[in-house]
Design a protein around this motif. Structure first.
Motif, PDB file in Angstrom:
ATOM      1  N   LYS A 134       0.830  -1.211   0.000  1.00 42.71           N
ATOM      2  CA  LYS A 134       0.000   0.000   0.000  1.00 42.71           C
ATOM      3  C   LYS A 134       0.861   1.256   0.000  1.00 42.71           C
ATOM      4  O   LYS A 134       0.522   2.256  -0.647  1.00 42.71           O
ATOM      5  N   ILE A 135       1.972   1.223   0.707  1.00 47.18           N
ATOM      6  CA  ILE A 135       2.899   2.367   0.686  1.00 47.18           C
ATOM      7  C   ILE A 135       3.461   2.553  -0.722  1.00 47.18           C
ATOM      8  O   ILE A 135       3.496   3.668  -1.244  1.00 47.18           O
ATOM      9  N   ALA A 136       3.885   1.469  -1.343  1.00 53.01           N
ATOM     10  CA  ALA A 136       4.453   1.550  -2.698  1.00 53.01           C
ATOM     11  C   ALA A 136       3.430   2.078  -3.698  1.00 53.01           C
ATOM     12  O   ALA A 136       3.765   2.917  -4.544  1.00 53.01           O
ATOM     13  N   THR A 137       2.189   1.616  -3.604  1.00 55.39           N
ATOM     14  CA  THR A 137       1.161   2.111  -4.528  1.00 55.39           C
ATOM     15  C   THR A 137       0.823   3.567  -4.244  1.00 55.39           C
ATOM     16  O   THR A 137       0.560   4.330  -5.169  1.00 55.39           O
ATOM     17  N   SER A 138       0.863   3.976  -2.967  1.00 55.45           N
ATOM     18  CA  SER A 138       0.555   5.377  -2.634  1.00 55.45           C
ATOM     19  C   SER A 138       1.608   6.325  -3.215  1.00 55.45           C
ATOM     20  O   SER A 138       1.314   7.491  -3.473  1.00 55.45           O
ATOM     21  N   LEU A 139       2.816   5.817  -3.419  1.00 54.97           N
ATOM     22  CA  LEU A 139       3.888   6.622  -4.007  1.00 54.97           C
ATOM     23  C   LEU A 139       3.982   6.424  -5.515  1.00 54.97           C
ATOM     24  O   LEU A 139       4.893   6.937  -6.161  1.00 54.97           O
ATOM     25  N   ASP A 140       3.066   5.655  -6.060  1.00 60.74           N
ATOM     26  CA  ASP A 140       2.933   5.463  -7.511  1.00 60.74           C
ATOM     27  C   ASP A 140       4.133   4.786  -8.160  1.00 60.74           C
ATOM     28  O   ASP A 140       4.532   5.124  -9.267  1.00 60.74           O
ATOM     29  N   PHE A 141       4.723   3.815  -7.436  1.00 57.76           N
ATOM     30  CA  PHE A 141       5.730   2.984  -8.091  1.00 57.76           C
ATOM     31  C   PHE A 141       5.013   2.166  -9.163  1.00 57.76           C
ATOM     32  O   PHE A 141       3.932   1.629  -8.931  1.00 57.76           O
ATOM     33  N   LYS A 142       5.610   2.073 -10.316  1.00 61.94           N
ATOM     34  CA  LYS A 142       4.952   1.413 -11.451  1.00 61.94           C
ATOM     35  C   LYS A 142       5.076  -0.108 -11.415  1.00 61.94           C
ATOM     36  O   LYS A 142       4.182  -0.814 -11.862  1.00 61.94           O
ATOM     37  N   LYS A 143       6.183  -0.623 -10.916  1.00 69.39           N
ATOM     38  CA  LYS A 143       6.383  -2.067 -10.874  1.00 69.39           C
ATOM     39  C   LYS A 143       6.624  -2.475  -9.427  1.00 69.39           C
ATOM     40  O   LYS A 143       7.612  -2.065  -8.820  1.00 69.39           O
ATOM     41  N   ILE A 144       5.703  -3.291  -8.892  1.00 68.19           N
ATOM     42  CA  ILE A 144       5.765  -3.694  -7.491  1.00 68.19           C
ATOM     43  C   ILE A 144       5.600  -5.207  -7.424  1.00 68.19           C
ATOM     44  O   ILE A 144       4.626  -5.757  -7.936  1.00 68.19           O
TER      45      ILE A 144
END
Length: 115
Positions: A83-93
């Motif tokens: 959720k942190i990674a998506t909130s920062l808009d990382f494209k590949k997780i």
């Protein structure tokens, strides 16, 4: 190898600052983090290697924002890290935790994460 912004170690004001704060404390040099990330990114690009970062190491949002331009992907070990990674808009997780529930796996897939 370059200095990477280590001049602050010789600065007496920095040492006075360290003496003035309560411990334990976490202090980050964002210039140093950014310089290392850029250096590693350049080296990886020369070798055609993808550069990743594990949020399990540190998921401080200021650190992640510094790293974002230089990493090709991030890896998460929990739904909270995802959720942190998506909130920062990382494209590949990617998510590589064996402890994810079926609901968490579905959430990750629905939000374009990789398991």
């Amino acid at each position: 190898m370059e200095n990477f912004g280590l001049n602050y170690l010789k600065d007496s004001r920095f040492n006075e600052f360290l003496d003035s704060i309560p411990t334990p404390a976490m202090i980050y040099n964002l210039e140093l983090v950014t310089n290392w990330a850029q250096y590693l990114n350049d080296a990886a690009m020369e070798k055609n290697i993808l550069l990743g970062y594990s949020l399990q190491a540190n998921y401080n949002k200021k650190i992640l924002k510094c790293l974002k331009p230089y990493v090709d992907f991030v890896d998460c070990a929990s739904i909270n890290e995802f959720k942190i990674a998506t909130s920062l808009d990382f494209k590949k997780i990617s998510c590589t935790s064996p402890g994810l529930s079926k609901e968490n796996i579905n959430f990750i897939i629905k939000n374009n994460g990789e398991i």
